[in-house]
Write a protein that holds these residues in place. Sequence first.
Motif, PDB file in Angstrom:
ATOM      1  N   ALA A 112       0.841  -1.190   0.000  1.00  0.00           N
ATOM      2  CA  ALA A 112       0.000   0.000   0.000  1.00  0.00           C
ATOM      3  C   ALA A 112       0.880   1.245   0.000  1.00  0.00           C
ATOM      4  CB  ALA A 112      -0.916  -0.004   1.214  1.00  0.00           C
ATOM      5  N   GLY A 113       0.875   1.977  -1.096  1.00  0.00           N
ATOM      6  CA  GLY A 113       1.609   3.242  -1.146  1.00  0.00           C
ATOM      7  C   GLY A 113       2.787   3.212  -2.090  1.00  0.00           C
ATOM      8  N   LEU A 114       2.918   4.271  -2.871  1.00  0.00           N
ATOM      9  CA  LEU A 114       3.954   4.369  -3.888  1.00  0.00           C
ATOM     10  C   LEU A 114       5.020   5.389  -3.482  1.00  0.00           C
ATOM     11  CD1 LEU A 114       4.468   2.991  -6.604  1.00  0.00           C
ATOM     12  CD2 LEU A 114       3.199   4.825  -7.728  1.00  0.00           C
ATOM     13  N   GLY A 115       5.162   5.601  -2.155  1.00  0.00           N
ATOM     14  CA  GLY A 115       6.200   6.487  -1.660  1.00  0.00           C
ATOM     15  C   GLY A 115       7.519   5.759  -1.477  1.00  0.00           C
ATOM     16  N   VAL A 116       8.450   6.383  -0.740  1.00  0.00           N
ATOM     17  CA  VAL A 116       9.793   5.829  -0.573  1.00  0.00           C
ATOM     18  C   VAL A 116       9.750   4.459   0.075  1.00  0.00           C
ATOM     19  CG1 VAL A 116      12.006   6.139   0.580  1.00  0.00           C
ATOM     20  CG2 VAL A 116      10.893   8.092  -0.488  1.00  0.00           C
ATOM     21  N   SER A 117       9.035   4.330   1.190  1.00  0.00           N
ATOM     22  CA  SER A 117       9.016   3.044   1.893  1.00  0.00           C
ATOM     23  C   SER A 117       8.252   1.994   1.107  1.00  0.00           C
ATOM     24  CB  SER A 117       8.416   3.210   3.292  1.00  0.00           C
ATOM     25  OG  SER A 117       7.077   3.641   3.213  1.00  0.00           O
ATOM     26  N   GLY A 118       7.173   2.399   0.406  1.00  0.00           N
ATOM     27  CA  GLY A 118       6.414   1.439  -0.385  1.00  0.00           C
ATOM     28  C   GLY A 118       7.214   0.889  -1.544  1.00  0.00           C
ATOM     29  N   VAL A 119       7.916   1.768  -2.257  1.00  0.00           N
ATOM     30  CA  VAL A 119       8.750   1.326  -3.379  1.00  0.00           C
ATOM     31  C   VAL A 119       9.869   0.423  -2.873  1.00  0.00           C
ATOM     32  CG1 VAL A 119      10.399   2.124  -5.109  1.00  0.00           C
ATOM     33  CG2 VAL A 119       8.200   3.285  -4.856  1.00  0.00           C
ATOM     34  N   SER A 120      10.480   0.790  -1.753  1.00  0.00           N
ATOM     35  CA  SER A 120      11.541  -0.028  -1.167  1.00  0.00           C
ATOM     36  C   SER A 120      11.042  -1.418  -0.818  1.00  0.00           C
ATOM     37  CB  SER A 120      12.095   0.665   0.084  1.00  0.00           C
ATOM     38  OG  SER A 120      12.974  -0.183   0.788  1.00  0.00           O
ATOM     39  N   ALA A 121       9.878  -1.490  -0.163  1.00  0.00           N
ATOM     40  CA  ALA A 121       9.311  -2.788   0.219  1.00  0.00           C
ATOM     41  C   ALA A 121       8.953  -3.611  -1.008  1.00  0.00           C
ATOM     42  CB  ALA A 121       8.078  -2.575   1.094  1.00  0.00           C
ATOM     43  N   ASP A 145      -3.345 -10.489   6.956  1.00  0.00           N
ATOM     44  CA  ASP A 145      -2.603  -9.626   7.867  1.00  0.00           C
ATOM     45  C   ASP A 145      -2.135  -8.355   7.174  1.00  0.00           C
ATOM     46  OD1 ASP A 145      -2.840 -11.302  10.042  1.00  0.00           O
ATOM     47  OD2 ASP A 145      -0.908 -12.293   9.716  1.00  0.00           O
ATOM     48  N   VAL A 146      -2.027  -7.283   7.967  1.00  0.00           N
ATOM     49  CA  VAL A 146      -1.467  -6.018   7.498  1.00  0.00           C
ATOM     50  C   VAL A 146      -0.274  -5.677   8.387  1.00  0.00           C
ATOM     51  CG1 VAL A 146      -1.877  -3.566   7.063  1.00  0.00           C
ATOM     52  CG2 VAL A 146      -3.747  -5.216   6.777  1.00  0.00           C
ATOM     53  N   VAL A 147       0.888  -5.446   7.774  1.00  0.00           N
ATOM     54  CA  VAL A 147       2.093  -5.066   8.514  1.00  0.00           C
ATOM     55  C   VAL A 147       2.795  -3.943   7.767  1.00  0.00           C
ATOM     56  CG1 VAL A 147       2.404  -7.379   9.481  1.00  0.00           C
ATOM     57  CG2 VAL A 147       3.564  -6.769   7.346  1.00  0.00           C
ATOM     58  N   GLY A 148       3.828  -3.374   8.384  1.00  0.00           N
ATOM     59  CA  GLY A 148       4.584  -2.307   7.750  1.00  0.00           C
ATOM     60  C   GLY A 148       5.939  -2.776   7.257  1.00  0.00           C
ATOM     61  N   ASP A 149       6.656  -1.870   6.577  1.00  0.00           N
ATOM     62  CA  ASP A 149       7.953  -2.243   6.030  1.00  0.00           C
ATOM     63  C   ASP A 149       8.973  -2.516   7.138  1.00  0.00           C
ATOM     64  OD1 ASP A 149       7.850   0.631   6.535  1.00  0.00           O
ATOM     65  OD2 ASP A 149       9.825   0.732   5.601  1.00  0.00           O
ATOM     66  N   VAL A 150       8.821  -1.875   8.304  1.00  0.00           N
ATOM     67  CA  VAL A 150       9.730  -2.144   9.421  1.00  0.00           C
ATOM     68  C   VAL A 150       9.538  -3.573   9.919  1.00  0.00           C
ATOM     69  CG1 VAL A 150      10.297  -1.514  11.805  1.00  0.00           C
ATOM     70  CG2 VAL A 150       9.906   0.277  10.096  1.00  0.00           C
ATOM     71  N   GLU A 151       8.303  -4.020   9.958  1.00  0.00           N
ATOM     72  CA  GLU A 151       8.029  -5.409  10.351  1.00  0.00           C
ATOM     73  C   GLU A 151       8.664  -6.389   9.368  1.00  0.00           C
ATOM     74  OE1 GLU A 151       6.160  -8.752  12.351  1.00  0.00           O
ATOM     75  OE2 GLU A 151       6.634  -6.702  12.962  1.00  0.00           O
ATOM     76  N   ILE A 152       8.569  -6.080   8.085  1.00  0.00           N
ATOM     77  CA  ILE A 152       9.186  -6.947   7.075  1.00  0.00           C
ATOM     78  C   ILE A 152      10.701  -6.971   7.274  1.00  0.00           C
ATOM     79  CG2 ILE A 152       9.570  -7.299   4.609  1.00  0.00           C
ATOM     80  CD1 ILE A 152       6.736  -7.935   5.541  1.00  0.00           C
ATOM     81  N   ALA A 153      11.279  -5.806   7.526  1.00  0.00           N
ATOM     82  CA  ALA A 153      12.725  -5.741   7.760  1.00  0.00           C
ATOM     83  C   ALA A 153      13.122  -6.599   8.951  1.00  0.00           C
ATOM     84  CB  ALA A 153      13.159  -4.294   7.989  1.00  0.00           C
ATOM     85  N   TRP A 154      12.314  -6.573  10.011  1.00  0.00           N
ATOM     86  CA  TRP A 154      12.627  -7.377  11.201  1.00  0.00           C
ATOM     87  C   TRP A 154      12.563  -8.870  10.882  1.00  0.00           C
ATOM     88  CZ3 TRP A 154      15.010  -6.604  15.565  1.00  0.00           C
ATOM     89  CH2 TRP A 154      14.922  -7.568  16.569  1.00  0.00           C
ATOM     90  N   THR A 176       2.009  -2.104   4.385  1.00  0.00           N
ATOM     91  CA  THR A 176       1.582  -0.718   4.247  1.00  0.00           C
ATOM     92  C   THR A 176       2.721   0.261   4.453  1.00  0.00           C
ATOM     93  OG1 THR A 176       0.090   0.983   5.114  1.00  0.00           O
ATOM     94  CG2 THR A 176       0.916  -0.634   6.689  1.00  0.00           C
ATOM     95  N   SER A 177       2.607   1.403   3.800  1.00  0.00           N
ATOM     96  CA  SER A 177       3.466   2.538   4.092  1.00  0.00           C
ATOM     97  C   SER A 177       2.997   3.159   5.410  1.00  0.00           C
ATOM     98  CB  SER A 177       3.401   3.566   2.967  1.00  0.00           C
ATOM     99  OG  SER A 177       3.844   2.988   1.745  1.00  0.00           O
ATOM    100  N   PRO A 178       3.885   3.835   6.147  1.00  0.00           N
ATOM    101  CA  PRO A 178       3.559   4.266   7.504  1.00  0.00           C
ATOM    102  C   PRO A 178       2.332   5.159   7.632  1.00  0.00           C
ATOM    103  CG  PRO A 178       5.916   4.446   7.122  1.00  0.00           C
ATOM    104  CD  PRO A 178       5.296   4.123   5.803  1.00  0.00           C
ATOM    105  N   GLY A 179       2.107   6.070   6.687  1.00  0.00           N
ATOM    106  CA  GLY A 179       1.065   7.061   6.869  1.00  0.00           C
ATOM    107  C   GLY A 179      -0.361   6.578   6.668  1.00  0.00           C
ATOM    108  N   TRP A 180      -0.535   5.395   6.128  1.00  0.00           N
ATOM    109  CA  TRP A 180      -1.900   4.908   5.875  1.00  0.00           C
ATOM    110  C   TRP A 180      -2.611   4.631   7.200  1.00  0.00           C
ATOM    111  CZ3 TRP A 180      -3.813   2.229   1.021  1.00  0.00           C
ATOM    112  CH2 TRP A 180      -3.174   2.750  -0.108  1.00  0.00           C
ATOM    113  N   LYS A 181      -3.814   5.180   7.354  1.00  0.00           N
ATOM    114  CA  LYS A 181      -4.540   5.060   8.617  1.00  0.00           C
ATOM    115  C   LYS A 181      -5.069   3.635   8.819  1.00  0.00           C
ATOM    116  CE  LYS A 181      -5.985   9.886   8.970  1.00  0.00           C
ATOM    117  NZ  LYS A 181      -7.126  10.803   9.160  1.00  0.00           N
TER     118      LYS A 181
END
Length: 495
Positions: A26-35, A108-117, A88-93
């Motif tokens: 979810a999201g085409l910003g920096v973290s979304g593209v990275s993930a 499940d819904v998680v963020g890119d930091v969770e994937i990194a972990w 998801t990217s961080p800003g998504w509510k």
Amino acid sequence: MAGHQVTPTPSSAAPLEWAGKHITVAGLGVSGVSAARALAGLGARVTVVDGGDSRTHHERAAELEREGIAVRLADAETLPPGTELVVTSPGWKPESPLFAAAAEAGVDVVGDVEIAWRLRGARGEQAAPWLAVTGTNGKTTTVQMLASILEAAGLRTVAVGNIGTPIIDVVLAQGRDGAEPYDVLAVELSSYQLHWAPSVRAHSAAVLNLAPDHLDWHGSMEAYAADKGRIYEGNEIACVYNVADPATERLVMQADVEEGCRAIGFTLGTPGPSELGVVDGILVDRAFVENRRDQAQELAEISDVTPAAPHNIANALAAAALARAFGVPATAVRDGLRAFRPDAHRIAHVADVDGVAYVDDSKATNTHAAQASLAAYESIVWIAGGLAKGATFDGLVTASARRLRGVVLIGADRELIRQALARHAPDVPVVDLDRTDTGAMAAAVREAARLARPGDTVLMAPACASMDMFANYNKRGEAFADAALELASGRHPEE
């Protein structure tokens, strides 16, 4: 399911499980593209969704599609068929329709930091520990100070996370192409990132402070604090808290940590046992010493910290506590703090004109940050205003009123600050600039110069976001600096 909040749960998923998995990002910003790139590189079938439909969105989409990653624009609500995980990217509510659809489908819904972990787990004993920092204000500066201290100790490290460098990229790069692995990572985590990262377990972590912010995203102060408090979960060595902010200590008390993990406080006063603090202008450690009841280790002098404003000394103590928890010697704390220089627009001295200092703290985008900035100076002409983000200003004005020589107001929500000034500082002169054009900041600096007297500080600490007038707080800070430098050159800032 509109309005349903999705809360992720911890997982022990291994990196090898990504191969062939259908993942929606979810999201085409920096973290979304990275993930998206990271997961596609691990063999996952990735679809990126974004509600935008601009030229920039299409350019980014085309780039990803050339790499075999599917992109769906102008629809951020529908869950792609077959999705097995949403990243998801961080800003998504949390109440976003996409996440409600995922919850209904049991995804499940998680963020890119969770994937990194989770990816970090593939490295086993070679995985670099995380020293993590969060808080309403001061995160970036503290993480940068921490990285500087770790480097001074001869450790290979990097500042990552919310600071701008996607942590997933750093984790995946570990050991690739013969690259030397990191010894430890200095990780900045926002409340958004922590909400979507339930499995992260840091070596040690700090919550610098808690003040109302992003409540439109979290829904309440309690939910905001709870997400900040996630950073302490599973800590191994130290949970670092702010003695002056009891809410941070309460989060430590509520956390489920590893056996033997210690609560370590930092204070601008004389430290007690298991605390770091200040004695006669010296930063001292009474936590990581052999006899913390009777012994204190000198770490650095206040003059080693730039700038030596009170809130920045607190940042330095928090960084020192995390570094000391990792076993860093006292000399490295001193050398790292001496080497550190803050980013632009964080209490940056720009110029002196006719005995008046001009200081850019455009990064002070909320009332808590602005109050800390105002507390660093005795006599101030304050430039403030912008987008309030639902904030109120009575507490800020009450705390700072005695320091105010005058105030220049700019931006969309300046009336809220003007009303607070009328209630709590009625004798302070106020200039209300009813303009949002490109010359507004130059006009604000001219008005501030007119109000200022020798020995004063003209401080641009807006207590508001910048997007009503500027692309971001950097552009706002640059406009202030340009106007102040024009003034210093003997020319009037241009309209």
